[in-house]
Design a protein around this motif. Structure first.
Motif, short mmCIF file in Angstrom:
data_model
loop_
_atom_site.label_atom_id
_atom_site.label_comp_id
_atom_site.label_asym_id
_atom_site.label_seq_id
_atom_site.Cartn_x
_atom_site.Cartn_y
_atom_site.Cartn_z
N VAL A 33 -6.53 -7.03 -5.40
CA VAL A 33 -5.17 -7.55 -5.62
C VAL A 33 -4.43 -7.40 -4.32
O VAL A 33 -4.34 -6.29 -3.77
CB VAL A 33 -4.46 -6.75 -6.75
CG1 VAL A 33 -3.03 -7.22 -6.91
CG2 VAL A 33 -5.24 -6.87 -8.05
N TYR A 34 -3.90 -8.50 -3.80
CA TYR A 34 -3.22 -8.49 -2.51
C TYR A 34 -1.71 -8.44 -2.69
O TYR A 34 -1.16 -9.10 -3.56
CB TYR A 34 -3.63 -9.70 -1.67
CG TYR A 34 -5.10 -9.70 -1.33
CD1 TYR A 34 -5.61 -8.80 -0.42
CD2 TYR A 34 -5.97 -10.57 -1.97
CE1 TYR A 34 -6.97 -8.77 -0.12
CE2 TYR A 34 -7.33 -10.55 -1.68
CZ TYR A 34 -7.81 -9.65 -0.76
OH TYR A 34 -9.16 -9.62 -0.48
N ARG A 93 4.95 -6.89 1.01
CA ARG A 93 3.97 -7.05 2.09
C ARG A 93 4.64 -6.89 3.45
O ARG A 93 4.13 -6.20 4.33
CB ARG A 93 3.29 -8.41 1.99
CG ARG A 93 2.23 -8.65 3.07
CD ARG A 93 1.72 -10.09 3.01
NE ARG A 93 0.56 -10.32 3.82
CZ ARG A 93 0.59 -10.51 5.14
NH1 ARG A 93 1.74 -10.47 5.79
NH2 ARG A 93 -0.52 -10.72 5.81
N ASP A 94 5.78 -7.54 3.62
CA ASP A 94 6.50 -7.46 4.90
C ASP A 94 6.90 -6.03 5.22
O ASP A 94 6.76 -5.57 6.36
CB ASP A 94 7.74 -8.36 4.86
CG ASP A 94 7.39 -9.83 4.73
OD1 ASP A 94 6.23 -10.22 4.98
OD2 ASP A 94 8.29 -10.62 4.34
N ARG A 95 7.39 -5.31 4.23
CA ARG A 95 7.83 -3.92 4.42
C ARG A 95 6.65 -3.03 4.81
O ARG A 95 6.73 -2.25 5.75
CB ARG A 95 8.51 -3.42 3.15
CG ARG A 95 9.10 -2.02 3.28
CD ARG A 95 9.77 -1.54 1.98
NE ARG A 95 8.76 -1.23 0.96
CZ ARG A 95 8.53 -1.94 -0.13
NH1 ARG A 95 9.25 -3.02 -0.39
NH2 ARG A 95 7.60 -1.59 -0.99
N VAL A 96 5.54 -3.17 4.09
CA VAL A 96 4.36 -2.34 4.38
C VAL A 96 3.77 -2.71 5.74
O VAL A 96 3.40 -1.84 6.52
CB VAL A 96 3.31 -2.48 3.25
CG1 VAL A 96 2.03 -1.73 3.62
CG2 VAL A 96 3.87 -1.96 1.94
N ALA A 97 3.70 -4.00 6.03
CA ALA A 97 3.15 -4.45 7.32
C ALA A 97 3.97 -3.90 8.48
O ALA A 97 3.42 -3.45 9.49
CB ALA A 97 3.12 -5.98 7.37
N TYR A 111 -1.94 1.70 -0.46
CA TYR A 111 -2.08 0.37 0.13
C TYR A 111 -3.31 0.41 1.02
O TYR A 111 -3.49 1.35 1.79
CB TYR A 111 -0.87 0.01 0.99
CG TYR A 111 0.43 -0.17 0.24
CD1 TYR A 111 0.60 -1.23 -0.64
CD2 TYR A 111 1.49 0.71 0.44
CE1 TYR A 111 1.80 -1.40 -1.31
CE2 TYR A 111 2.69 0.54 -0.23
CZ TYR A 111 2.84 -0.52 -1.10
OH TYR A 111 4.02 -0.69 -1.77
N GLY A 112 -4.12 -0.61 0.96
CA GLY A 112 -5.24 -0.77 1.88
C GLY A 112 -4.88 -1.86 2.86
O GLY A 112 -4.82 -3.04 2.51
N VAL A 113 -4.58 -1.47 4.10
CA VAL A 113 -4.12 -2.42 5.12
C VAL A 113 -5.31 -2.75 6.02
O VAL A 113 -5.82 -1.89 6.73
CB VAL A 113 -2.95 -1.84 5.93
CG1 VAL A 113 -2.38 -2.89 6.86
CG2 VAL A 113 -1.86 -1.29 5.00
N ASN A 114 -5.76 -4.01 5.97
CA ASN A 114 -6.93 -4.46 6.72
C ASN A 114 -6.50 -5.19 7.99
O ASN A 114 -5.69 -6.12 7.92
CB ASN A 114 -7.79 -5.39 5.87
CG ASN A 114 -8.47 -4.64 4.74
OD1 ASN A 114 -9.37 -3.85 4.98
ND2 ASN A 114 -8.03 -4.89 3.51
#
Length: 140
Positions: free
Chosen positions: A29-30, A36-40, A107-110
């Motif tokens: 699940v992405y 997404r912007d905050r975590v990135a 979170y898994g950030v690839n």
């Protein structure tokens, strides 16, 4: 007759095990949108610090955002092994966010990390609570 039943149940058990082993992996699940912007935004300097720590052989920089458990699991001896494997690749040519997976409490950030002669995929696992801490790290 009894031997036939044993064979029958053995075959059924074997087929069940084979079918269970062939079960497809769970679909990731992405994370999208504002989350997404905050975590990135939070993850990018952490990932850059990890890579810079490897490049400069700086354990303190490498582990700056690690949680306590990961920091004790990845000690300086293991860090030296990582530096030996990935430090020899030279200066990375960037850091490209591929996706962010929702891993329940994490979170898994690839990231795609290109080097002059090789491309490495780096997975940085972050806690979902702020301040984000690295609780897992993998290179592929």
């Amino acid at each position: 007759m009894k031997q036939n039943k044993i064979w029958f149940f053995s075959i059924i058990l074997l087929l069940s095990l084979v079918l269970a082993a062939c079960k497809p992996a769970a679909t990731p699940v992405y994370i999208e949108g504002e989350e997404r912007d905050r975590v990135a935004e939070a993850a990018e300097p952490i990932a850059a610090g990890i890579l810079e720590g490897i490049r400069t052989d700086d354990y303190e920089l490498f582990t700056t955002a690690f949680n306590e458990k990961l920091q004790s699991a990845l000690n300086e001896t293991q860090f030296a092994g990582i530096v030996g494997m990935y430090g020899k690749l030279g200066q990375s040519e960037g850091l490209e966010l591929l996706n962010i997976e929702d891993k329940q409490d994490y979170y898994g950030v690839n990231y795609k990390v290109p080097y002059p002669d090789k491309v490495v995929i780096m997975l940085v696992v972050l806690t979902k609570t702020e301040p984000y801490q690295v609780s897992g790290l993998w290179f592929k």
